[in-house]
Write an enzyme that holds these catalytic residues in place. Structure first.
Site, mmCIF file in Angstrom:
data_model
loop_
_atom_site.group_PDB
_atom_site.id
_atom_site.type_symbol
_atom_site.label_atom_id
_atom_site.label_comp_id
_atom_site.label_asym_id
_atom_site.label_seq_id
_atom_site.Cartn_x
_atom_site.Cartn_y
_atom_site.Cartn_z
ATOM 1 N N SER A 35 -9.657 2.304 2.425
ATOM 2 C CA SER A 35 -8.663 2.998 1.639
ATOM 3 C C SER A 35 -7.655 2.074 0.970
ATOM 4 O O SER A 35 -6.865 2.523 0.133
ATOM 5 C CB SER A 35 -7.914 3.989 2.538
ATOM 6 O OG SER A 35 -7.200 3.304 3.571
ATOM 7 N N LYS A 49 0.837 -1.195 0.000
ATOM 8 C CA LYS A 49 0.000 0.000 0.000
ATOM 9 C C LYS A 49 0.875 1.249 0.000
ATOM 10 O O LYS A 49 1.825 1.347 0.785
ATOM 11 C CB LYS A 49 -0.924 -0.020 1.215
ATOM 12 C CG LYS A 49 -1.968 1.088 1.231
ATOM 13 C CD LYS A 49 -2.923 0.934 2.410
ATOM 14 C CE LYS A 49 -3.974 2.035 2.430
ATOM 15 N NZ LYS A 49 -4.907 1.909 3.575
ATOM 16 N N SER A 61 -10.669 0.077 6.395
ATOM 17 C CA SER A 61 -9.941 0.228 5.142
ATOM 18 C C SER A 61 -9.288 -1.033 4.610
ATOM 19 O O SER A 61 -8.827 -1.061 3.473
ATOM 20 C CB SER A 61 -8.875 1.313 5.280
ATOM 21 O OG SER A 61 -9.469 2.586 5.356
#
Length: 472
Positions: free
Chosen positions: A154, A80, A178
C-alpha cells in the site's frame, strides 16, 4: 550533469554539509521534478509547498551556522498519507473519511525532529488494504518504469515518488508486504523491521503483523532513515529497547551462509522473477557468501489461510465497518476485504486456530536458521500487474494462474513471522515489461544488521539506479 533531485539522500547530505548545495535548492529541484512527472505518475495525495519551504529555509540557516545539524537535515521526505500529523487532514484514501488528526504518530514525530523537509504526502489504496495503489479518491498511481504497470502497495506512492525523483526518502507501513512490494516493483529499497523496532501508534502497535518503516533508493539511505525512526518510544509499549543502530560502515559477507528459495515451497513464480532471483544469488556468491538453494515445506493455501484469520480479526473488522457504513463510497477491493473478514469472523475459534498455524509456519524457518544466516526469496511472483485493476474474480498469469491476487505476494509469510527483519532490494529488470523485480533478504529474528550487510554486498556487486528512466 547530475541534478539535485537525482542525488541519493546520503550524497545530498554530503553536499549540503560541504555547502555545495542548499536545502532550498534541493527542495526547488525536487518540486520542479514533481511538476514534470506528477501529472502522470500521481504519487502524491497532497503537496505541502509552503510548509516545506519554511522548513528548508530553517535547515539552510542551520547549515550556514554549522550548529545543530540533524540526521536528515534539509532532505525532502514524502510521508505516507495514512500517518497522522496533528492538525493535518486525514483521508486514508477514502471518500468515506475526512477528519483532522489530533495527534502525531511516532514515526512522523521522529521524521520532523530529524530535520527532514516533509514536502508531500504519498498515495495509498483505500485504508492501505491492498498491494496496488488506486482509489476513487486519488485515482491511479502509475509506475515510472512502465506507466501501464501498477506501483504496488500500500506504500505505492512512496515507492513511485522515490523512483521518479520527487522525494529523497519516503515513509511506509507494512501489514502484509506494503513496504516491500512497492520497493520491489519500483526498483528501490524498503525495510520491514522486526515488530517493535519502529514505534507505532495505538492500537496497531499491538498488532504483530503491523510495522511502520522506511523506503529509500539505496541501502545506505535506507539504513540512515531506519536509524532515525527506530528505537523505544514512551507511547508504544511494544517498542523495543535498547535502540539498535545499523552501522554506517557494514562488514562484508565473506563466508556467510545464505539460503535461496525461488518459490517458498509452493508459489507459482514468473520466469523473469525466478531468473533475477538466481542472478542475485550468483552476485552474493561473487561477494563472498555461500548460497544454497533450499526446499521450504510451506503450503500456499495454509499460509494465506493463517494470515487471513489474523487480518479478519483486527484489520479486516475495521474495514468491514467502513464498508457497511458507506457501501457506495468505498472501492471494490474494500468490499472484497470486508466480505472475507465477515466470513472468517463467523467461524468459532478462528483467531486461535490462526495462532496455532503461525507456529507451524515458523517451524521450518526456525530449523533453517540453525544452519543459515539469512534467506533470500522473491518479493512477489510476477513482474507486474496492470495499473488500476483490482483483479477481483479474475485469473492472472504468474507462470500459471490463480483467482486471488493476494497470493502473488511472497511478503505476507514474514508478517506472520514478524520478529524477522526483511530488507527488500532490487534483483534486476524484467525483460517482459521493463519493470524492476526484487528479492527479500530475511534475517534471523531481530538480526537487522545481517540483512543490511547482505543488501549492501549485493548493491556493491550489482548496483541499481534507484531512479526510473522516465522523462515525464
Amino acid at each position: 550533469m547530475t541534478e539535485a533531485w537525482e542525488l541519493s539522500a546520503t550524497d545530498a547530505l554530503a553536499r549540503m554539509r560541504a555547502k555545495e548545495l542548499s536545502p532550498v535548492e534541493l527542495l526547488a529541484s525536487v518540486q520542479a521534478r514533481a511538476e514534470v512527472v506528477e501529472p502522470t505518475v500521481n504519487a502524491f495525495s497532497e503537496r505541502r509547498d509552503e510548509d516545506a519551504l519554511a522548513a528548508a529555509e530553517a535547515s539552510a540557516e542551520r547549515y550556514a551556522t554549522g550548529e545543530d545539524i540533524r540526521p536528515l537535515e534539509g532532505l525532502p521526505v514524502a510521508l505516507k498519507e495514512e500517518v497522522p500529523v496533528e492538525g493535518w487532514r486525514m483521508r486514508f484514501g477514502s471518500l468515506a473519511v475526512d477528519e483532522i488528526a489530533d495527534e502525531t504518530a511516532p514515526i512522523a514525530e521522529r521524521i520532523f525532529a530529524s530535520g527532514a523537509v516533509v514536502h508531500a504526502r504519498s498515495t495509498t489504496p483505500e485504508f492501505s488494504c491492498t498491494g496496488y495503489t488506486h482509489s476513487k479518491l486519488w485515482g491511479v498511481t502509475r509506475n515510472p518504469w512502465n506507466l501501464e504497470v501498477a506501483v504496488g502497495g500500500s506504500s505505492g506512492g512512496s515507492g513511485a515518488s522515490l523512483a521518479s525523483g520527487t522525494s529523497t526518502l519516503a515513509s511506509g507501513s507494512d501489514i502484509g508486504g506494503s513496504i516491500r512490494i512497492p520497493a520491489s516493483i519500483n526498483g528501490v529499497v524498503g525495510f520491514k523491521a522486526p515488530h517493535g523496532r519502529v514505534p507505532t501508534g495505538s492500537p496497531y502497535n499491538l498488532d504483530r503483523y503491523c510495522h511502520d518503516g522506511v523506503l529509500a533508493r539505496t541501502v545506505a539511505d535506507c539504513s540512515l532513515f531506519e536509524n532515525v525512526v527506530a528505537g523505544p518510544h514512551p507511547a508504544d509499549i511494544a517498542s523495543l529497547r535498547p535502540k539498535l543502530e545499523i552501522p554506517e560502515q557494514l562488514e562484508g559477507i565473506d563466508g556467510m551462509r545464505i539460503a535461496l528459495s525461488v518459490d517458498l515451497g509452493s508459489w507459482d513464480v514468473h520466469e523473469d522473477v525466478a531468473a533475477n532471483t538466481h542472478a542475485a544469488g550468483e552476485a552474493l556468491i561473487e561477494a563472498g557468501a555461500k548460497v544454497d538453494e533450499v526446499d521450504i515445506p510451506w503450503n500456499l493455501e495454509h499460509l494465506m489461510d493463517t494470515a487471513r484469520r489474523h487480518f479478519a480479526a483486527i484489520f479486516g473488522a475495521e474495514i468491514a465497518g467502513a464498508a457497511d457504513a458507506f457501501p457506495d463510497l468505498v472501492n471494490d477491493y474494500v468490499h472484497a476485504w470486508a466480505d472475507e473478514a465477515r466470513a472468517m469472523m463467523a467461524e468459532p475459534g478462528s483467531f486461535l486456530r490462526g495462532l496455532s498455524q503461525e507456529a507451524e509456519v515458523w517451524a521450518p524457518i526456525g530449523q533453517l536458521f540453525e544452519t543459515f544466516d539469512a534467506l533470500i526469496c522473491p518479493t512477489w511472483t510476477v513482474p507486474g500487474i496492470p495499473a488500476g485493476d483490482s483483479f477481483l474474480g479474475q485469473l492472472f498469469d504468474a507462470g500459471g494462474g490463480n483467482d486471488r491476487q493476494f497470493t502473488c505476494y511472497m511478503t505476507t509469510p514474514f508478517n506472520i513471522l514478524s520478529p524477522c527483519p526483511v530488507l527488500a532490494v532490487p534483483s534486476g529488470i524484467a525483460p517482459s515489461n521493463g519493470v524492476p523485480t526484487g528479492i527479500q533478504i530475511v534475517g534471523r529474528t531481530f538480526d537487522d544488521v545481517t540483512a543490511f550487510r547482505i543488501g549492501a554486498a549485493l548493491e556493491q556487486v550489482r548496483p541499481w539506479a534507484g531512479l526510473a528512466p522516465f522523462a515525464g
